[in-house]
Design an enzyme around this catalytic site. Structure first.
Site, PDB file in Angstrom:
ATOM      1  N   HIS A 121       4.151   1.992  -5.395  1.00 20.04           N
ATOM      2  CA  HIS A 121       3.610   3.186  -6.044  1.00 20.04           C
ATOM      3  C   HIS A 121       4.411   4.383  -5.524  1.00 20.04           C
ATOM      4  O   HIS A 121       4.924   4.353  -4.405  1.00 20.04           O
ATOM      5  CB  HIS A 121       2.142   3.292  -5.624  1.00 20.04           C
ATOM      6  N   ASP A 198       0.142  -0.797   2.416  1.00 16.02           N
ATOM      7  CA  ASP A 198      -0.616  -0.019   1.437  1.00 16.02           C
ATOM      8  C   ASP A 198      -1.624  -0.992   0.819  1.00 16.02           C
ATOM      9  O   ASP A 198      -1.263  -1.838   0.000  1.00 16.02           O
ATOM     10  CB  ASP A 198       0.342   0.551   0.388  1.00 16.02           C
ATOM     11  N   GLN A 201      -4.931  -1.506  -3.464  1.00 13.98           N
ATOM     12  CA  GLN A 201      -5.348  -2.440  -4.505  1.00 13.98           C
ATOM     13  C   GLN A 201      -5.896  -3.730  -3.887  1.00 13.98           C
ATOM     14  O   GLN A 201      -6.324  -4.623  -4.610  1.00 13.98           O
ATOM     15  CB  GLN A 201      -4.185  -2.771  -5.442  1.00 13.98           C
ATOM     16  N   LYS A 224     -11.430   3.759  -4.964  1.00  9.27           N
ATOM     17  CA  LYS A 224     -11.142   2.537  -5.719  1.00  9.27           C
ATOM     18  C   LYS A 224     -12.107   1.414  -5.350  1.00  9.27           C
ATOM     19  O   LYS A 224     -12.038   0.320  -5.884  1.00  9.27           O
ATOM     20  CB  LYS A 224      -9.708   2.080  -5.447  1.00  9.27           C
ATOM     21  N   CYS A 364       2.567   5.295 -12.158  1.00  4.60           N
ATOM     22  CA  CYS A 364       3.152   5.897 -10.946  1.00  4.60           C
ATOM     23  C   CYS A 364       4.114   4.928 -10.261  1.00  4.60           C
ATOM     24  O   CYS A 364       4.202   4.902  -9.027  1.00  4.60           O
ATOM     25  CB  CYS A 364       2.080   6.365  -9.976  1.00  4.60           C
TER      26      CYS A 364
END
Lengths: 414, 152
Positions: A121, A198, A201, A224, A364
């Site tokens: 991202h 990261d 997700q 999220k 993104c």
């Protein structure tokens, strides 16, 4: 617990969009919030609101203990032994920027290398570009394979004796690729690099165990995973956090200030300058409770089953191309697709007219889109409150799109 | 497309025709105006080139990729502005933007932009208005220069 009952907890799922029931399939962008989280926010403002870590009055004590209880809850959620290694930020982007500023600026030297992947991202590319420019550091990228996966041999090959940081996403937001996180962390550590994951997700769907992962930093966002907007998490290895300089200067992050010099406060406050977003932090607690009550394993099975049906529905249309890995074991609840001859924006508008909220565009991830030679994709992403009705709405939207634009059945679309 | 009135209002037949048309795609010969436009939200891109002769836009072409709205709007703009005086072209861009962004009446569009009333339906989709104006903003940037100054 039944998934049908669970939908009742999400007030927004009752609304109509352009006259149709909302089918919310944009969960990779942000999740909806259960009543428990919304009520916690209201309760905080109605009954407990006061600034944290200041003063001795009752409300301040309450709000402080509520926020610190959530910090402990986050630590439990990711199996971090020490709550003070959980830093609250605004979002994962800020978490990554915090590391770039507070760790990167202090410890990186010209000629050092940072390894990223092509599926990142923008939030895990741009902070490092800024740092690279400032410090004369070089960025290297692990290439993405045509099926949207990473080749571990190429991950190994990207490491050099100069590699100081390996920062990568656990799950691709654009393609739904689930990366072999454990192996990738091991490769980075074996090369002597500091490793940042990261987990934006990943965290809403899969358990994190900081101990068994062995990474140095982990970043994710509350919004999220059923939580409020404006709260992100940076978990860091304690000795690294201790060695780092502060990110922002101000109140809360100091222990002693004179006109000439200041001493930094202890963890986690060293990295939480100024009045923090304590109301949203407090309301993040019920979100974690909710996820724990459902169970991440149960939740993931449910959403991945829906995603698999969505893929099958799309695959049945010759004009549709699916992106991302074929292997279900390497896929998340994200379904990324394109329709021959149609721009994702036009697809998204027709879907919206059917009440179906999907994300369209580059997600993104412009470098990834360029690599896959597509300007963008349409992306449906599933979460715990989605059900068959969302698939039915998606089927109606797909049919309407193909009919209206008279998409000829042809293979090889992108 | 029969029967889907809601979609027909947005994607009017004339838009689809312009979207599919390649009549004004490409690069203007001996171009003296070149402008690159990008919609950072969706990644749509347009490259506009034009040749000015005696204060008029002698040729106007575009290349790029994007949705039906952004590409059809650019094609219609290329047709409407080609042949116009440079100052008139600026006025036309502003008149189109006023219709799209400020909801100015479609009936108030100058005669040269008559066809552009086909984009009226886009106003019901606020996030798509940027698609419709991408070409026009890019053209304005080309006409006025990056700092808003007229480079002529």
């Amino acid at each position: 617990m039944s998934f049908a009952d669970l939908r009742q907890d999400f007030p927004i799922l009752k609304r109509l969009v352009r006259g149709k029931p909302l089918a919310y399939l944009d969960n990779a962008a942000t999740s909806q919030k259960p009543r428990q989280v919304i009520e916690a926010l209201v309760d905080f403002y109605e009954n407990h609101n006061a600034n944290v870590h200041r003063g001795v009055h009752t409300l301040s004590e309450e709000s402080t203990s509520m926020v610190e209880a959530v910090r402990a809850k986050v630590a439990d959620f990711i199996k971090a032994p020490k709550p003070e290694t959980v830093i609250f930020t605004r979002n994962a982007t800020e978490s990554i920027n915090l590391v770039a500023h507070a760790w990167g600026r202090k410890f990186l030297k010209p000629g050092d290398e940072i390894v990223l992947t092509e599926m990142e991202h923008h939030s895990n590319i741009v902070p490092w570009q800024l740092l690279a420019e400032e410090k004369g550091v070089k960025l290297r990228f692990v290439p993405v394979e045509p099926d949207g996966t990473l080749d571990l041999e190429k991950v190994k090959a990207a490491m050099t004796p100069k590699t100081r940081l390996f920062s990568f996403t656990a799950v691709s937001n654009a393609l739904g690729t689930v990366n072999p996180v454990q192996e990738m962390i091991s490769i980075g550590k074996a090369a002597g690099a500091t490793v940042l994951v990261d987990a934006c997700q990943w965290a809403p769907h899969r358990p994190i165990d900081v101990g068994s992962w062995g990474a140095d930093f982990i970043a994710f966002s509350a919004h999220k995973m059923l939580g409020p907007t404006g709260i992100g998490v940076l978990w860091g290895r304690e000795e690294l956090l201790e060695a780092m300089d502060p990110f922002l200067g101000g109140g809360d992050m100091i222990s002693r200030v004179t006109l000439e010099k200041s001493q930094w406060n202890a963890l986690p406050f060293k990295f939480e300058a100024g009045t923090p977003n304590f109301a949203d932090a407090a309301a993040f607690g019920p979100a974690l409770d909710y996820l724990n009550a459902v169970g991440l394993d149960v939740l993931r099975k449910h959403e991945e089953a829906l995603a698999a049906k969505a893929r099958a529905m799309l695959e049945a249309e010759p004009a549709v191309t699916l992106l991302g890995p074929e292997d279900p074991a390497r896929r998340s609840g994200v379904v990324s697709f394109n329709i021959a001859g149609l721009h994702p924006h036009d697809v998204g508008t027709v879907f919206d007219l059917e009440g179906v909220a999907i994300r369209v565009g580059h997600h993104c991830c412009q470098p990834l889109m360029r690599k896959l030679k597509c300007g963008g994709t349409a992306r449906a992403s599933f979460y715990l409150y989605n059900d068959e009705s969302d698939l039915e709405a998606m089927a109606r939207a797909l049919k309407r799109t193909l009919e209206f634009f008279k998409v000829a059945p042809q293979a090889g679309a992108r | 497309m029969e029967g889907d009135a809601e979609l027909q209002d947005l994607y009017r037949e004339v838009l689809m025709d312009y979207y599919r048309s390649s009549a004004r795609k490409g690069e203007a010969e001996a171009a003296d105006l070149r402008a690159h436009g990008i919609n950072p939200v969706c990644g749509d891109e347009l490259e506009i080139t034009a040749r000015r002769e005696g204060g008029r836009i002698a040729q106007l072409r575009y290349t790029g990729h994007g949705c039906v709205i952004s590409q059809a709007s650019a094609a219609m703009m290329a047709e409407a502005l080609e042949g116009a005086g440079v100052d008139r072209a600026k006025e036309l861009v502003k008149a189109f933007k006023a219709m799209m962004i400020e909801n100015a009446a479609v009936a108030s569009l100058p005669a040269e932009l008559e066809q552009l009333c086909a984009l009226e339906g886009v106003r019901r989709f606020p996030l798509r208005v940027k698609c419709a104006t991408l070409g026009w903003n890019t053209m304005l940037q080309g006409l006025e220069g990056p700092s808003g100054e007229d480079p002529r």
